[in-house]
Motif scaffolding. Structure first.
Motif, PDB file in Angstrom:
ATOM      1  N   LEU A 144       0.875  -1.290   0.107  1.00 47.91           N
ATOM      2  CA  LEU A 144      -0.119   0.032   0.177  1.00 47.91           C
ATOM      3  C   LEU A 144       0.939   1.290   0.084  1.00 47.91           C
ATOM      4  O   LEU A 144       0.537   2.269  -0.693  1.00 47.91           O
ATOM      5  N   GLU A 145       2.094   1.145   0.674  1.00 44.91           N
ATOM      6  CA  GLU A 145       2.663   2.329   0.854  1.00 44.91           C
ATOM      7  C   GLU A 145       3.165   2.741  -0.358  1.00 44.91           C
ATOM      8  O   GLU A 145       3.680   3.873  -0.755  1.00 44.91           O
ATOM      9  N   ARG A 146       3.702   1.997  -1.427  1.00 43.64           N
ATOM     10  CA  ARG A 146       4.225   2.394  -2.729  1.00 43.64           C
ATOM     11  C   ARG A 146       3.254   2.378  -3.812  1.00 43.64           C
ATOM     12  O   ARG A 146       3.315   3.365  -4.729  1.00 43.64           O
ATOM     13  N   THR A 147       1.900   1.725  -3.604  1.00 42.78           N
ATOM     14  CA  THR A 147       1.129   1.945  -4.666  1.00 42.78           C
ATOM     15  C   THR A 147       0.080   3.308  -4.617  1.00 42.78           C
ATOM     16  O   THR A 147      -0.573   3.647  -5.536  1.00 42.78           O
ATOM     17  N   ILE A 148      -0.235   3.494  -3.234  1.00 45.55           N
ATOM     18  CA  ILE A 148      -1.355   4.821  -3.138  1.00 45.55           C
ATOM     19  C   ILE A 148      -0.427   5.807  -2.388  1.00 45.55           C
ATOM     20  O   ILE A 148      -1.282   6.803  -2.385  1.00 45.55           O
ATOM     21  N   TYR A 149       0.448   5.861  -1.750  1.00 46.16           N
ATOM     22  CA  TYR A 149       0.994   6.968  -1.315  1.00 46.16           C
ATOM     23  C   TYR A 149       1.984   7.788  -2.163  1.00 46.16           C
ATOM     24  O   TYR A 149       2.817   7.347  -2.813  1.00 46.16           O
ATOM     25  N   GLU A 150       1.672   9.067  -2.399  1.00 49.78           N
ATOM     26  CA  GLU A 150       2.271   9.876  -2.832  1.00 49.78           C
ATOM     27  C   GLU A 150       2.171  11.259  -2.113  1.00 49.78           C
ATOM     28  O   GLU A 150       1.369  11.580  -1.638  1.00 49.78           O
ATOM     29  N   LYS A 151       3.834  11.788  -1.751  1.00 49.75           N
ATOM     30  CA  LYS A 151       3.774  12.784  -1.078  1.00 49.75           C
ATOM     31  C   LYS A 151       2.839  14.174  -1.437  1.00 49.75           C
ATOM     32  O   LYS A 151       2.440  14.914  -0.470  1.00 49.75           O
ATOM     33  N   GLU A 152       2.586  14.334  -2.857  1.00 50.98           N
ATOM     34  CA  GLU A 152       1.826  15.530  -3.020  1.00 50.98           C
ATOM     35  C   GLU A 152       0.281  15.021  -2.844  1.00 50.98           C
ATOM     36  O   GLU A 152      -0.177  16.202  -3.275  1.00 50.98           O
TER      37      GLU A 152
END
Length: 198
Positions: free
Chosen positions: A93-101
């Protein structure tokens, strides 16, 4: 149930390549063609899950994106199409849905589409029940003085006449995370939820 839901989406993805006559590594199709085909068959929520799983298959080395709009098979993806078993990829989840912006609220909406909804419908391929969510997020929210157990937390919400529906309190706790803890929480939730898939 979760595994069957995941398999049905993943089968759809690989069937798209077969219908496009793609059987070898490097063969593929335009991403917009995939989206156009999917939009005819899936609801908005289902499309979110489908795109999440495409990204997960890319992350796991079954597909790759070339020039931002061409999606192709890797050797592993070609193996699946040519008689290999349907795969349950490692969910991150942290790589596929998280984006800093991306706003925290938008990240939560994506997360809910993947972990929320009802067990009975096909909108939650990685359904996360209340105790798992609560026990995973609680260590990150030490400043909130949360009760030690999920049961105590539910009792507290009822006593204060606050919402006890998962979508509401999941959102409240998720939005209370410190920015530096969002990715860590998503990673922990991925690991703990993966253990319940098989």
């Amino acid at each position: 149930m979760k595994q069957e839901i995941l398999e049905s989406y993943i089968t759809y993805i690989f069937d798209f390549f077969q219908k496009s006559r793609c059987f070898k590594a490097g063969q593929g199709n335009m991403l917009r063609n995939f989206r156009f085909a999917a939009e005819k068959q899936f609801t908005r929520n289902q499309l979110g899950i489908l795109y999440f799983l495409v990204n997960t298959l890319i992350d796991n080395g079954y597909l790759y994106l070339k020039d931002r709009d061409f999606i192709a098979l890797t050797e592993n993806g070609a193996d699946v199409i040519n008689g290999g078993e349907c795969v349950i990829p490692k969910i991150s989840l942290e790589r596929t849905i998280y984006e800093k912006e991306t706003s925290r609220s938008d990240i939560y909406e994506q997360l809910w589409n993947i972990i929320g909804s009802n067990k009975e419908n096909d909108y939650a391929p990685l359904y996360v029940d209340g105790p798992l969510f609560y026990n995973t997020i609680r260590p990150y929210l030490t400043t909130l003085s949360l009760p030690h157990t999920y049961g105590e937390y539910m009792a507290e919400l009822r006593e204060k006449e606050e919402f006890t529906s998962r979508i509401k309190w999941y959102r409240t706790l998720f939005l209370a995370l410190d920015e530096n803890d969002v990715q860590k929480f998503l990673k922990d939730l991925s690991i703990l939820n993966s253990a319940t898939l098989l």
